[in-house]
Design a protein around this motif. Structure first.
Motif, short mmCIF file in Angstrom:
data_model
loop_
_atom_site.label_atom_id
_atom_site.label_comp_id
_atom_site.label_asym_id
_atom_site.label_seq_id
_atom_site.Cartn_x
_atom_site.Cartn_y
_atom_site.Cartn_z
N VAL A 5 -13.20 -11.98 -10.17
CA VAL A 5 -13.02 -10.87 -9.24
C VAL A 5 -13.25 -9.55 -9.95
CG1 VAL A 5 -11.33 -9.60 -7.86
CG2 VAL A 5 -11.46 -12.09 -7.69
N SER A 6 -12.69 -9.41 -11.13
CA SER A 6 -12.87 -8.18 -11.91
C SER A 6 -14.34 -7.96 -12.22
CB SER A 6 -12.05 -8.26 -13.20
OG SER A 6 -12.27 -7.11 -13.99
N ALA A 7 -15.03 -9.04 -12.59
CA ALA A 7 -16.46 -8.94 -12.90
C ALA A 7 -17.25 -8.53 -11.66
CB ALA A 7 -16.97 -10.27 -13.44
N ALA A 8 -16.90 -9.10 -10.52
CA ALA A 8 -17.61 -8.78 -9.29
C ALA A 8 -17.41 -7.31 -8.91
CB ALA A 8 -17.12 -9.68 -8.15
N LEU A 9 -16.18 -6.81 -9.03
CA LEU A 9 -15.90 -5.42 -8.71
C LEU A 9 -16.62 -4.47 -9.67
CD1 LEU A 9 -12.09 -5.66 -7.87
CD2 LEU A 9 -13.98 -5.39 -6.26
N THR A 10 -16.64 -4.85 -10.94
CA THR A 10 -17.33 -4.02 -11.94
C THR A 10 -18.82 -3.96 -11.65
OG1 THR A 10 -15.69 -4.56 -13.63
CG2 THR A 10 -17.84 -3.78 -14.39
N ALA A 11 -19.41 -5.11 -11.37
CA ALA A 11 -20.85 -5.15 -11.09
C ALA A 11 -21.18 -4.37 -9.82
CB ALA A 11 -21.31 -6.61 -10.96
N GLN A 17 -23.11 -1.04 -4.85
CA GLN A 17 -23.28 -1.96 -3.73
C GLN A 17 -21.94 -2.58 -3.34
OE1 GLN A 17 -26.20 -4.55 -5.77
NE2 GLN A 17 -27.62 -4.09 -4.09
N ASP A 18 -21.91 -3.17 -2.15
CA ASP A 18 -20.78 -4.01 -1.78
C ASP A 18 -20.82 -5.27 -2.64
OD1 ASP A 18 -19.79 -2.34 0.20
OD2 ASP A 18 -21.04 -3.25 1.76
N ALA A 30 -21.72 -9.96 -15.77
CA ALA A 30 -20.53 -9.14 -15.99
C ALA A 30 -19.34 -9.97 -16.45
CB ALA A 30 -20.18 -8.40 -14.70
N ALA A 31 -19.31 -11.25 -16.03
CA ALA A 31 -18.22 -12.14 -16.43
C ALA A 31 -18.49 -12.82 -17.76
CB ALA A 31 -17.99 -13.20 -15.34
N ALA A 52 -11.37 -14.00 -2.48
CA ALA A 52 -10.47 -13.52 -3.53
C ALA A 52 -10.54 -12.00 -3.66
CB ALA A 52 -10.82 -14.18 -4.87
N VAL A 53 -11.73 -11.43 -3.51
CA VAL A 53 -11.89 -9.98 -3.53
C VAL A 53 -11.17 -9.37 -2.34
CG1 VAL A 53 -13.56 -8.10 -3.28
CG2 VAL A 53 -14.06 -10.01 -4.82
N ARG A 54 -11.28 -10.01 -1.18
CA ARG A 54 -10.62 -9.51 0.03
C ARG A 54 -9.11 -9.48 -0.13
NH1 ARG A 54 -13.18 -12.67 3.16
NH2 ARG A 54 -14.89 -11.25 3.53
N ARG A 55 -8.56 -10.48 -0.83
CA ARG A 55 -7.10 -10.54 -1.01
C ARG A 55 -6.58 -9.41 -1.89
NH1 ARG A 55 -7.93 -16.27 -1.32
NH2 ARG A 55 -7.89 -16.15 -3.60
N THR A 56 -7.47 -8.78 -2.65
CA THR A 56 -7.05 -7.64 -3.46
C THR A 56 -6.99 -6.35 -2.64
OG1 THR A 56 -9.28 -6.99 -4.16
CG2 THR A 56 -8.16 -8.72 -5.47
N GLY A 57 -7.42 -6.43 -1.38
CA GLY A 57 -7.45 -5.24 -0.53
C GLY A 57 -8.79 -4.56 -0.48
N VAL A 58 -9.80 -5.18 -1.09
CA VAL A 58 -11.16 -4.62 -1.10
C VAL A 58 -12.02 -5.46 -0.17
CG1 VAL A 58 -13.20 -4.14 -2.49
CG2 VAL A 58 -10.92 -3.78 -3.46
N ASP A 59 -12.73 -4.78 0.73
CA ASP A 59 -13.65 -5.50 1.61
C ASP A 59 -14.92 -5.81 0.82
OD1 ASP A 59 -15.29 -6.48 3.57
OD2 ASP A 59 -15.01 -4.81 4.96
N PRO A 60 -15.27 -7.10 0.69
CA PRO A 60 -16.48 -7.42 -0.08
C PRO A 60 -17.77 -6.99 0.59
CG PRO A 60 -15.60 -9.40 0.94
CD PRO A 60 -14.59 -8.31 1.18
#
Length: 264
Positions: A5-11, A17-18, A30-31, A52-60
């Motif tokens: 998730v962290s890698a996806a958000l960083t990228a 981009q979303d 990134a991972a 998993a990204v959505r559960r952090t409060g971020v819309d993918p």
């Protein structure tokens, strides 16, 4: 999964981009893993990562914006359950978004319901009519009747649910929903009716009275009609006939020559 998730958000941030639009190869890089390893950890699909990204409060992303999904979800919930049965939890679940995102976009339940009324109520068609109004008063009245009929009959059926709540709870969410949009509705109606007052085709009655005379009989008829149809059967005029009666009655009621003479 946290590291992915962290890698996806960083990228996503680096690429502007979303998350849903970031290629898996970029997320894998990134991972610090290969794409095949990333897919293996995700079970062969990126759906678990988006969730998993959505559960952090971020819309993918990759779907309509949260605002659009939430308004559509809330509208269908209102039609199914009434205003009292609509919670932000239920909307978030139906729209597949997070509660924090709803609070951010709408600033709470009242803001969301006001947005639902704005989109599914009569205002968009009313504004379009006011921007290009008919010349004749008779045509204006009939066009307004059609506009309000559409908002009453269109699916999801928001307006009947709004009035049901309003009649039951005058200080409830329906009242706040209408209060948020009423200035624009009154403005649109004023732009359509007041020029006819100024031209002498309508008696100079207060605008709220002109509006109630216009909408009240129509609203009452449409809301009660489902109860009357099985009771009266063929004795109940068709909708088209009823609208002609209402239009004629309105024109006679507001005519400057008085109710017993022909409307202009």
């Amino acid at each position: 999964m946290k590291d992915l998730v962290s890698a996806a958000l960083t990228a996503a941030k680096e690429r502007g981009q979303d998350v849903a639009d970031v290629p898996l190869t970029a997320i894998a890089a990134a991972a610090g893993v290969s794409r095949s390893t990333l897919l293996r950890r995700l079970g062969g699909s990126r759906a678990p990562l988006d969730e998993a990204v959505r559960r952090t409060g971020v819309d993918p992303g990759g779907r309509p914006p949260v605002r659009e999904r939430a308004i559509a979800a809330a509208a269908h919930l209102v039609a199914e359950r009434g205003l009292g049965g609509v919670t932000l939890d239920a909307v978030a679940d139906r729209a597949e978004c997070s509660l924090p995102s709803l609070h951010t976009v709408f600033e709470g339940r009242d803001g969301l319901l006001a947005a639902v009324f704005l989109q599914y109520g009569p205002l968009p068609d009313l504004q379009a009519l006011a921007a290009d109004p008919p010349e004749r008063l008779e045509d204006t009245v009939r066009a307004l009747h059609r506009t309000f009929l559409a908002s009453l009959a269109n699916e999801p059926r928001i307006i009947p649910a709004v009035f049901a709540d309003l009649f039951g709870r005058p200080d409830g969410p329906a009242a706040r929903m209408m209060a948020a949009n009423m200035p624009q509705i009154v403005d649109g109606l004023g732009r359509l009716l007041l020029p006819h007052v100024e031209a002498g085709r309508i008696r100079p009655l207060p605008l709220p009275v002109l509006v109630q005379l216009l909408i009240g009989p129509l609203l009452s008829h449409v809301l009660v009609r489902p109860v009357l149809e099985p009771v009266l059967g063929d004795g109940l005029p068709s909708l088209d006939e009823s609208f002609e009666f209402f239009a004629d009655a309105y024109l006679r009621a507001v005519a400057p020559s008085g109710p017993d003479q022909e409307a202009p």
